[in-house]
Write a protein that holds these residues in place. Structure first.
Motif, mmCIF file in Angstrom:
data_model
loop_
_atom_site.group_PDB
_atom_site.id
_atom_site.type_symbol
_atom_site.label_atom_id
_atom_site.label_comp_id
_atom_site.label_asym_id
_atom_site.label_seq_id
_atom_site.Cartn_x
_atom_site.Cartn_y
_atom_site.Cartn_z
ATOM 1 N N ARG A 23 3.634 10.577 -6.588
ATOM 2 C CA ARG A 23 4.492 11.039 -7.686
ATOM 3 C C ARG A 23 3.624 11.522 -8.859
ATOM 4 N N SER A 24 2.664 10.737 -9.244
ATOM 5 C CA SER A 24 1.839 11.116 -10.412
ATOM 6 C C SER A 24 1.107 12.427 -10.135
ATOM 7 N N GLU A 25 0.634 12.645 -8.967
ATOM 8 C CA GLU A 25 -0.082 13.881 -8.643
ATOM 9 C C GLU A 25 0.844 15.064 -8.778
ATOM 10 N N SER A 26 2.034 14.848 -8.161
ATOM 11 C CA SER A 26 2.952 15.979 -8.182
ATOM 12 C C SER A 26 3.297 16.307 -9.638
ATOM 13 N N TRP A 27 3.395 15.220 -10.443
ATOM 14 C CA TRP A 27 3.682 15.479 -11.854
ATOM 15 C C TRP A 27 2.503 16.166 -12.515
ATOM 16 N N LEU A 28 1.323 15.896 -12.133
ATOM 17 C CA LEU A 28 0.136 16.507 -12.721
ATOM 18 C C LEU A 28 -0.224 17.791 -11.990
ATOM 19 N N GLU A 29 0.618 18.261 -11.054
ATOM 20 C CA GLU A 29 0.343 19.506 -10.316
ATOM 21 C C GLU A 29 -1.056 19.458 -9.730
ATOM 22 N N ARG A 30 -1.343 18.400 -9.056
ATOM 23 C CA ARG A 30 -2.692 18.273 -8.489
ATOM 24 C C ARG A 30 -2.607 17.825 -7.046
ATOM 25 N N LEU A 53 0.835 -1.193 0.000
ATOM 26 C CA LEU A 53 0.000 0.000 0.000
ATOM 27 C C LEU A 53 0.875 1.250 0.000
ATOM 28 N N ALA A 54 1.961 1.133 0.769
ATOM 29 C CA ALA A 54 2.869 2.291 0.838
ATOM 30 C C ALA A 54 3.370 2.630 -0.574
ATOM 31 N N ASP A 55 3.813 1.586 -1.259
ATOM 32 C CA ASP A 55 4.297 1.847 -2.637
ATOM 33 C C ASP A 55 3.204 2.519 -3.459
ATOM 34 N N LEU A 56 2.032 1.953 -3.305
ATOM 35 C CA LEU A 56 0.914 2.501 -4.094
ATOM 36 C C LEU A 56 0.759 3.991 -3.836
ATOM 37 N N ALA A 57 0.721 4.317 -2.550
ATOM 38 C CA ALA A 57 0.537 5.709 -2.164
ATOM 39 C C ALA A 57 1.634 6.563 -2.784
ATOM 40 N N GLU A 58 2.887 6.075 -2.652
ATOM 41 C CA GLU A 58 4.018 6.834 -3.175
ATOM 42 C C GLU A 58 3.848 7.062 -4.684
#
Lengths: 99, 631, 278, 531
Positions: C258-265, C249-254
């Motif tokens: 990452r994807s959010e930060s890349w999408l500025e969201r 789950l931790a990996d998933l969250a990470e």
């Protein structure tokens, strides 16, 4: 050093084994302790044979091993069967000899 | 001739065997068979008697040795017989009176379905009694001694369904057994003293033995005599013995068996002669008993019990005479024989009365019977005169002699004994007159019993009256016959020995005295029972009377001390045996059980605890070996 | 090797040194055998002790026995033990807590006393002359043994043969399970399963998520919780399940981070692994 | 070697036991007849033995001797002296009567299921024969070890006879009866077992003693006696005393002597009359017999040392047994206590150490066997008719069953040793024998005579005389079988009472030898009168 020390060692090991037989409940470990005692005896025999300068002691030790092997085979088989029947290898669970 | 002696016993014994094992098919002829066999043995006795008369005084004794009975080391008991004048006298008396009483019983027991058995017992008794008197050693005599005891047991208890009869029989046997112990100990003493117990050697060597031993033997013989002859202190059984059929009372408890004691003492004269102390004991017992019996006889209303008391007292006379030693033996036996006649006659008379009165025994319910049963009256009357010692009748001679002998004993002892004898004579006269008056004189006192049928007295059948008549003859003439130029004395002297006592009083004085007391006694009785009417229920009476009615409390004493005490003893012993002896064992058992119960807790079924004990055991063993090597 | 056997009443210092070192180890091993919680450990300790004993045999001129000790005991018997431990060892972790009342004290007492006596016995036995196996082993130790076995002890030897055979048969009889009924086919089994109504579909497979294919990793259920059913029962009982759900789950969250930060969201709040593993 | 008569005599009943036990369950009558047949055959053999035995010949006759257990010097040695042969004859004589008397005692009760596997009838008779075999061997054995084995083995069949076949007559019903029975059986077994084990120790001790005295251990009676005669065998007095006590204890339990007697009343009370006869008339005789043969012959000095105590115990038994007999409520227990009193007489006679005493004791064993058998068997018939053992339940029997009453009375008279019946002779001999050495004891013992009369007559009076009790009216008189059982015994009692010479001739030499073993001679009379 006097080889008698081998005998002392044997005695010590034997006693430890005996104690193990007395205090452990797990049949397998009890068995191992028996083996330990047998080995202690063997050591004593070998030492004796050296003491007397003939090989009879070793012969006896050899026979002991054979017997021990047979005993282990049967004993372990018994343990397995016991375990099958009552899902435990504790010697205390088998006290049907009680009056 | 000697071979005949055995037959004396064998014949009646055979009769007993046949009658008792024969079964019902003998019921019809049984009584005849028994009577005939008794008569046969009387016949044999007679033959032997005449053969004996043919010989001279000293070698009249006959011996016959059959076979060795119990040979063990020094103990040699044989079956052998000795028939001398003394035995012969008894043989004739026993078989003679016995036969008469057999005849009498035919009529008397007519209605009893067990008559065959009764005759069997009678034969058994005759056999045993004859064995007693012809045995040639004390051991064989002992057999006869107990044999008569058995016969009397069976006959007293003949009507066994009556508890009283059964009890009386048992009592008789037991009291006799006590006496028998005396006899057996006497035999043992003889064995240890003389190494034998045959009459000849023992009596021949009696002189050599120490007086102490002789005294012991004598006292033991006296004990035996007391048991058999109902002397104080073992007299208690005789009264109850009257539960038996009357012929039995006549034969056993009047004429023959009870006189066995006298026979024993006379036979053992040699021993007593050597033991004065024993003789003193004997005369004392005799004197006491003759008064005791006489007193009891005065109080009883039961005719048979009254006669029983009289028997006791008459035997007391004999024992006393026998105790006097050589001066008395002959007269003891003489009185014994005459007494055999008149007492048997009296009992048969009593039986005949009862027979006519539906077995009523209470004299207060009699009265005026002389008209109803004349024969009985006359024979009974003659017997009565004989026993009180009416001059010229047999009782007179024998009893008079005894009284003389008693005085002749000399010294204060002589005076005491003589006085007792005289007193006894007076009382005898009293109570016999009482019986006579209450039974045959006065007005009738009987009435209908519970079932309502009134007794109608009648004379008894011939079979009963004839023996009574015969005995009456005996009681009239026997005494005179015997003292005719003292034939009886001469007859017995070789056996018993005799010496004239020198009495302080002359014979005539004694006789006169006897007459006086006789008259007093009769007169007294007449005043009390002849003149006044006899009350149908016994008056309360004086203390002595009441005591006498209860046999002078002797039975009560036995009951309290012996019976009660014995019962307590046995009961407590039974308890102790269970609680103590047995309890100890059971206790141990319980203890062991508990211990093992604890031990079994060790077996808990765990391999490991077993392993521990194994290891411990090994350790102990090693320690043991080490110690062994150390020491 | 002959040096070892030479000694008469005393031994060479070499042997002495070897003895003192190894004896200590052997005793430790023995203690381990007795005291260790887990069966496997005690088995291993025992094996060690045995090997040391083998060395001692060799040291005392019992060459054959030494080898046999290693081969047969340590090699065969101990392995047998281990097999059984695997078969049975589920309850292997048995507590050292004593259940029998007073057993331990008794055991201690008896054992101690026994040992003391034994040693005392040896002590006061006069055992100072050692003949040594010099000439006994002259013709070779194995030959010597062989000569004895096939001459003096041949009868006993035969007997042991019989004994061994008996033991084998006995073991077979004991362990062999007689199959009484026909072996049930898959069809019957499935029917039975449906009847029973428990777990009709096949068990879930372990090790979902590509990165895990080990059988000791339970599969995750759709809600993210793990399913013990997916792990074999043995492991389950031994408690050897490796629960990886949290790190997964931790990996998933990470990853999402990452994807959010890349999408500025702004990323949605990640459920805490604890709750997830509920 | 000659024909092994004694072995055959002992073996025949054993064979009979096996044969009887092998009879199939259904054929009950066959079993009975086979048992009777074998016992009678044994009796015939015993008679042959009696005839072949010459009085005054060798001490032990018809001897057989074979090595048995070489390593322990145990030999199979048989031989009979006068006492042994007469007791063998007694045993063989009584067993047929016992079997005939117990003809219906082991029939299965109707209410129990008929086709059960357990076969009481066969077992009953087989066990009786087994007992006979063992008793006969122990009378014949002259090897201590051999004797010991059978002395003990006897207990096994007796145990089953007592525990398995009691009569159902019990005041509190069958279950109570069964309980009492097993109690009695166990008590019997324990008492005798304890005695036997003590004896075993003594037997081994004897072996050890002989081993270091003679160089080789032996159990053979004859060998030991010869060795002593040759002065080669001479025990230290302490050893001898211990060994003596070991032997005597066992025999005193068996006999039984006060205070070891309590097992007898239970055993006799609970078992059926025939078994009770077996106990008191046959098995117990082994005890007294063994005192005479082993205690006196092996340990003469110790016997003399122990005599005073034993005599006192014997006298106590006489009086005590008689008194308790008087106090009993149960017919069989009464007879049991009477037997205790009689055993007191026997033991007193043995240890009086006089010819009369010991011959008397030997005769007493035989006579007591016969008389008690007669009394007990009749009592058994009586009990089985009424279904009760309590004296109180009887009364007036002689009215309805005169023959029964008559035989009962004769048995009773024999028990109180009336002159003319056999027991009188022996009892008087015992008394004389004791009196000639210990007058006081002899006189005390005579009290037993009076008490005997008391308990017998009280028993007879309560049961047979008086008004007919309820429950007794319908009582049948003796059947032919029963008369056939009792009549011969009574005849024998009369015969031996009048002519015991044949018996005394057989017994006397043996007694003489025993007395010479203990170096005792009869006390001389105070003055020797010419016979």
């Amino acid at each position: 050093m006097n080889p008698v020390n081998y005998l002392y060692l044997a005695a010590l090991l034997f006693t430890i084994g005996a104690a193990g037989v007395l205090i452990r409940r797990n049949a397998i470990i009890v068995f191992m302790c028996v083996e330990l005692m047998l080995n202690a005896c063997n050591l004593a025999f070998v030492t004796f044979s050296r003491m007397h300068g003939n090989l009879d002691g070793q012969i006896i030790a050899f026979f002991t091993m054979v017997v021990a092997a047979a005993e282990v085979v049967v004993g372990l088989a018994i343990i397995v069967t016991m375990f099958r029947s009552r899902h435990s290898a504790s010697v205390d669970d088998a006290n049907l000899m009680k009056l | 001739m000697e071979n005949l002696i055995g037959l004396l016993v064998a014949v009646p014994l055979l009769g007993a065997a046949i009658l008792l094992t024969g079964g019902r098919r003998l019921d019809r002829i049984g009584h005849w068979l028994g009577t005939i066999l008794a008569a046969v043995s009387f016949g044999i006795g007679a033959v032997l008697f005449f053969d004996m008369l043919g010989k001279s005084g000293e070698d009249r004794a006959m011996y016959s040795h059959l076979f060795s009975w119990v040979p063990v080391g020094g103990f040699q008991a044989d079956i052998g017989f000795q028939l001398d004048q003394l035995s012969m006298t008894f043989v004739l008396l026993i078989s003679g009176v016995g036969t008469l009483i057999h005849i009498y019983s035919i009529g008397y027991m007519e209605h009893d379905e067990r008559r065959r058995r009764f005759f069997g017992y009678l034969n058994l008794f005759v056999a045993a009694m004859l064995l007693l008197v012809i045995a040639d050693n004390y051991f064989l005599l002992y057999v006869g001694w107990e044999g008569v005891g058995l016969a009397s047991y069976l006959l007293i208890g003949f009507w066994q369904n009556k508890p009283s009869a059964a009890t009386a029989a048992k009592k008789a046997f037991l009291v006799n057994r006590v006496g028998d112990v005396g006899l057996s100990i006497a035999i043992m003493l003889m064995f240890t003293t003389f190494g034998t117990f045959s009459f000849q050697p023992v009596l021949a060597h009696a002189g050599d033995a120490s007086e102490g031993k002789l005294t012991a033997i004598g006292l033991m013989l006296l004990l035996a005599a007391c048991g058999k002859s109902a002397q104080v202190p073992l007299q208690s059984w005789l009264g109850d013995a009257m539960e038996g059929p009357t012929p039995v009372s006549a034969l056993i408890h009047a004429a023959t068996m009870v006189t066995a004691g006298v026979y024993l003492i006379t036979r053992s004269g040699a021993i007593f002669n050597g033991a004065p102390d024993a003789q003193v004991a004997v005369v004392t017992v005799g004197a006491v008993t003759l008064l005791f019996g006489a007193i009891v006889g005065c109080a009883k209303d039961d005719i048979k019990k009254a006669l029983a008391g009289s028997t006791m007292s008459q035997i007391g006379y004999m024992i006393m005479a026998a105790g006097l030693g050589p001066i008395g033996y002959v007269f003891a036996i003489m009185h014994l024989v005459t007494h055999g006649f008149f007492k048997a006659g009296l009992f048969l008379g009593a039986g005949s009365v009862m027979h006519g009165m539906n077995d009523e025994v209470d004299m207060r319910k009699y009265g005026g019977l002389r008209t109803y049963m004349p024969v009985t009256f006359i024979t009974f009357g003659l017997g009565y005169l004989a026993i009180i010692g009416f001059p010229g009748l047999s009782g007179f001679f024998s009893k008079d002699k005894i009284i003389e002998a008693a005085f002749a004993k000399g010294g204060t002892e002589g005076w005491i004994l003589g006085g007792a004898a005289l007193l006894g004579a007076a009382i005898t006269a009293f109570y016999m007159t009482r019986v006579m008056l209450m039974t045959f004189f006065g007005e009738k006192r009987w009435e209908a019993d519970a079932e309502g049928h009134e007794p109608h007295p009648h004379e008894s059948p011939k079979s009963m009256t004839i023996p009574m008549i015969v005995l009456a003859f005996g009681s009239v003439f026997a005494g005179g016959l015997f003292s005719l130029n003292s034939s009886f004395l001469k007859w017995l002297e070789p056996v018993t020995g005799h010496e004239e006592g020198h009495s302080p009083l002359s014979a005539t004085t004694v006789t006169a005295g006897t007459m006086v007391v006789l008259v007093i006694g009769v007169a007294l009785a007449w005043l009390m029972y002849g003149r006044r009417a006899v009350p149908a229920v016994a008056p309360r009476g004086s203390l002595l009377t009441r005591a006498a009615r209860r046999d002078l409390l002797q039975d009560d004493f036995n009951h309290v001390v012996l019976v009660r005490g014995g019962e307590h003893l046995t009961r407590s012993l039974v308890y102790l045996d269970h609680s103590l002896v047995d309890g100890a064992v059971n206790g141990t058992a319980a203890g062991v059980g508990g211990l093992s119960g604890r031990m079994r807790k060790l077996q808990n079924g765990y391999v490991r605890s077993y392993a521990v004990s194994m290891l411990g055991g090994t350790a102990v063993l090693i320690a043991a070996t080490l110690l062994m090597r150390a020491v | 090797m002959s040096t070892f056997a030479a000694a008469a009443s005393t031994t060479s210092t070499g042997e002495a040194f070897q003895f003192w070192v190894l004896a200590v180890v052997a005793v430790l091993g023995a203690l381990g055998t007795v005291l260790s919680k887990k069966t496997v450990h005690s088995a291993l300790c025992l094996a060690g002790t045995m090997i040391i004993l083998a060395v001692f045999y060799l040291a005392q001129g019992a060459y054959f026995l030494g080898v046999v000790q290693i081969v047969v005991y340590t090699g065969a018997i101990m392995m047998l033990f281990l097999f059984v431990v695997m078969l049975v060892g589920i309850t292997a972790a048995d507590s050292l807590k004593e259940t029998l009342k007073g057993q331990r004290w008794l055991a201690a007492g008896c054992g101690l006393g026994f040992g003391i006596l034994l040693i005392a016995g040896i002590g006061n036995a006069s055992l100072d002359t050692f003949a040594g196996l010099g000439q006994a082993n002259a013709g070779g130790n194995v030959e010597g043994l062989a000569r004895l076995i096939f001459t003096k002890y041949v009868w006993a030897f035969e007997i042991t043969g019989a004994l061994l055979i008996t033991a084998v048969v006995g073991a077979m009889v004991l362990t062999h399970r007689e199959r009484t009924e026909e072996r049930s086919t898959q069809r019957e089994l499935s029917i039975a399963r449906v009847r029973a109504g428990t777990q009709v579909p096949p068990l879930p497979a372990p090790g979902v998520y590509a990165r895990h294919n080990a059988v000791d990793v339970p599969g995750l259920l759709p809600d993210g919780t793990t399913s013990d059913l997916s792990v074999s029962a043995t492991l389950r009982d031994r408690g050897q399940i490796r629960d990886v759900s949290n790190e997964a789950l931790a990996d998933l969250a990470e990853l999402e981070q990452r994807s959010e930060s890349w999408l500025e969201r702004s990323a949605p709040e990640v459920t805490a692994p604890e709750e997830a593993s509920k | 070697m000659s024909f092994p008569l004694l072995t055959v005599t002992a073996a025949l009943p054993a064979v009979g036991a096996i044969a009887t036990a092998a009879v199939p369950a259904a054929k009950r009558t066959v079993a009975k007849w086979s048992a009777l047949g074998f016992s009678v055959a044994t009796f015939v053999l015993a008679v042959i033995v009696l005839v072949r035995f010459e009085p005054g010949g060798e001490r032990y006759q018809l001897t057989e001797s074979h090595a048995w257990i070489k390593d322990f010097g145990v030999r199979y040695e048989l031989g009979v002296d006068g006492i042994g042969v007469s007791l063998v004859a007694l045993t063989a004589l009584l067993i047929p009567f016992i079997i005939a008397a117990g003809w219906h005692d082991a029939d299965p009760l109707e209410d129990k299921n008929p086709n059960r596997r357990w076969r009481p009838t066969q077992g009953f008779f087989a066990l009786i024969l087994a007992v006979e075999a063992m008793v006969v061997v122990s009378f014949e054995a002259t090897d201590v070890f051999l004797f010991y084995i059978f002395f003990e083995a006897m207990l096994i069949p007796m145990y089953f006879l007592i525990g398995g076949f009691g009569d159902q007559a019990h005041e509190h019903g069958d279950d109570e009866a069964a309980k009492q029975r097993s109690y009695a059986a166990v008590k019997f077994l324990l008492y005798n077992l304890v005695g036997g084990l003590v004896m075993l120790a003594a037997v081994i001790g004897l072996y050890a003693a002989s081993a270091d005295q003679l160089g080789h251990g032996t159990f053979s009676l004859q060998e030991i006696l010869q060795a002593r005669a040759a002065g080669k065998f001479d025990l230290a007095s302490s050893t001898e005393r211990w060994l003596f006590l070991g032997f005597f204890f066992a025999f005193a339990v068996k006999a039984p002597l006060w205070p070891l007697h309590t097992w007898l009343p239970n055993a006799m009370g609970e078992s059926t009359a025939p078994v009770a006869v077996l106990i008191t008339a046959v098995v117990d005789k082994v005890g007294t017999f063994a005192m005479l043969r082993y205690c006196l012959q092996l340990f003469p000095e110790a016997s003399k040392w122990a005599t005073p105590v034993i005599l006192v115990l014997a006298v106590i038994s006489i009086i005590y047994g008689a008194l308790l007999a008087v106090g009993q409520r149960d017919i069989k227990r009464l007879i049991a206590y009477a037997s205790i009193s009689h055993f007191g007489f026997i033991i007193m006679g043995i240890f009086a150490m006089t010819t009369q005493g010991q011959s008397g004791a030997a005769l007493y064993m035989v006579n007591h066997g016969i008389s008690t058998a007669a009394l007990l068997l009749v009592a058994g018939f009586l009990i089985s008719r009424r279904g009760s053992r309590l004296i109180a339940d009887f009364g007036g029997v002689q009215k309805v069953a005169p023959v029964l009453a008559g035989t009962f009375l004769i048995g009773g008279l024999a028990t109180l040793s009336l002159p003319g019946l056999a027991p009188f002779v022996s009892e008087f001999l015992v008394l004389v024998g004791t009196f000639s050495r210990y007058p006081a004891l002899g006189i005390i013992a005579t009290v037993g005579i009076v008490l005997a009369a008391l308990y017998v007559l009280v028993l007879y009076q309560r049961t047979m005389t008086g008004p007919v009790k309820a429950g007794v009216e319908g009582m049948k008189d003796l059947k032919v079988r029963e008369i056939a059982v009792v009549a011969p015994l009574i005849a024998l009692l009369l015969f031996l009472g009048v002519y015991p010479k044949p018996l005394t001739d057989i017994v006397n030499p043996a007694v003489g030898q025993t007395l010479s073993d203990v170096h005792k001679t009869d006390p001389k009379p105070a003055l020797e009168a010419t016979k």
